[in-house]
Design an enzyme around this catalytic site. Structure first.
Site, short mmCIF file in Angstrom:
data_model
loop_
_atom_site.label_atom_id
_atom_site.label_comp_id
_atom_site.label_asym_id
_atom_site.label_seq_id
_atom_site.Cartn_x
_atom_site.Cartn_y
_atom_site.Cartn_z
CE LYS A 14 128.69 0.81 4.51
NZ LYS A 14 129.48 1.88 5.17
CG ASP A 151 125.23 0.30 6.74
OD1 ASP A 151 124.79 1.42 7.01
OD2 ASP A 151 126.41 -0.05 6.95
#
Length: 306
Positions: A14, A151
C-alpha cells in the site's frame, strides 16, 4: 496417494495518498487521518495443507528475525485460534488439527512505509481461510488483522479507503485507477526510517486539515473526472516534517521525483519510500534509471484492486 492441497495468495502493498497525525491518545497511540491505496507490487504467500496442527514458515530469502515474530506466522496462529474459539462439538478437534506449511516469497523491502509485512499477514489470513475451508467473511478477517497491525484490516480487502483512529476505522470508496497511460513509480532510498523516528517530533495537527481534505475530495469527485480525483487525493504526509530533517536521503528522493517530471510525489507512511505519478511509462523508466544508484527498491506499476 491423495494430492497435496496448495494455494497461493498475492499480497499487494500500500501507499498513503494522504496522511495526517491528528492527536496523541492517552494509550500512547496516535489518531490518524489517512487514505490507503493498494498498489500492484507485493509478496506472495503459498500455503500447503497439513492436518496435524503444525504451522511452519519458510522463505525465498532467510529473514533476520525468528519465524515466531513474523506477521505471517502470527496471522496463521491467530486465525487458527479464532477458528478454535468459534468451533463447537466435533469441529473443535478439526480446528485443533488445522495446520499448514507456509512459504513467503519476499520481494518488498523492510521498513519502507509500504505495509509489506502487514500485506503478508492479510494475504495469510485470506489464503488460510480458503485452505482450511473456514466460512469467515472479510469483516472477521479484519477483526483478526486489527490485533496484528494497524494496516492489516485495510489490506485484507485492499482498494481505496479512508481510515481513522490508528487505521482500523475504515470507509472503503470506489477504487481509484490511474488515468490511461499514466504509471506509478515507487522508490525506496538507501535508508530505513524507524517508526519512532517518524513519530518523534511529528506535529499533531488536530482534526481541521483532515476534515478540510475530506470535504475537498468529496467536492472534487462530484464531477466524476478521474484527474481531479487524483489531484485531490495525493497531497500531504505529516511524517515528512519529522522524517526529512533526520533522513535527508528521503527528502532528496522526493525532490528527485519532482525534478524528473512526476506530476506529484509523496513519502508513503512513515517512510522511507517515495512514490510519484508520471504521465507515461517512458518518463517513469527514465526517472527510475536516474534513481537506480540511490535506491534499494524500485518498481513501475499502478494501483491495485480486485
Amino acid at each position: 496417494m491423495s494430492e497435496e492441497k496448495v494455494l497461493k495468495e498475492y499480497a499487494p502493498a500500500k501507499i498513503n495518498l494522504f496522511l495526517d497525525v491528528i492527536r496523541k491518545r492517552e494509550d500512547g497511540y496516535h489518531d490518524l487521518g489517512t487514505v490507503f491505496q493498494t498498489v500492484d507490487a507485493g509478496d506472495t504467500v503459498t500455503a500447503t495443507l497439513r492436518t496435524d496442527g503444525i504451522i511452519t514458515l519458510g522463505y525465498n530469502n532467510p529473514q533476520e528475525y525468528p519465524v515466531e515474530s513474523d506477521l505471517v506466522y502470527k496471522a496463521a496462529v491467530a486465525l487458527k485460534e479464532f477458528a478454535m474459539d468459534a468451533a463447537v462439538g466435533e469441529g473443535k478437534t478439526r480446528a485443533e488439527n488445522l495446520g499448514a506449511d507456509l512459504y513467503l516469497e519476499k520481494v518488498m523491502p523492510l521498513g519502507a512505509g509500504l505495509g509489506g509485512g502487514s500485506a503478508d499477514a492479510a494475504a495469510t489470513l485470506r489464503v488460510l481461510s480458503r485452505l482450511w475451508d473456514l466460512n469467515f467473511d472479510a469483516h472477521d478477517l479484519e477483526l483478526i488483522g486489527a490485533k496484528l497491525g494497524a494496516d492489516v484490516p485495510f489490506l485484507v480487502r485492499g482498494g481505496t479507503a479512508f481510515a481513522e483512529g490508528i487505521g482500523e476505522r475504515l470507509k472503503f470508496v470506489d477504487p481509484l485507477d490511474l488515468p490511461e497511460g499514466q504509471v506509478l513509480l515507487i522508490a525506496t532510498p538507501l535508508d530505513a526510517v524507524p517508526t519512532k523516528d517518524a513519530y518523534a517530533g511529528v506535529p499533531k495537527s488536530g482534526p481541521d486539515r483532515w476534515e478540510e481534505y475530506k470535504a475537498k475530495v468529496a467536492s472534487s469527485v462530484s464531477d466524476g473526472t478521474l484527474v481531479s480525483r487524483l489531484s485531490s487525493f495525493v497531497s500531504f504526509n505529516a511524517f515528512e516534517t519529522s522524517v526529512f530533517p533526520k533522513h535527508p536521503l528521503v527528502a532528496q528522493m522526493k525532490d528527485k521525483f519532482l525534478e524528473l517530471g512526476a506530476k506529484c510525489a509523496l513519502m508513503s507512511g512513515s517512510g522511507a519510500s517515495v512514490f510519484g505519478i508520471f504521465e507515461s511509462r517512458e518518463q517513469a523508466e527514465a526517472a527510475a534509471n536516474a534513481m537506480k544508484s540511490i535506491s534499494r527498491y524500485l518498481t513501475i506499476t499502478g494501483f491495485w484492486h480486485k
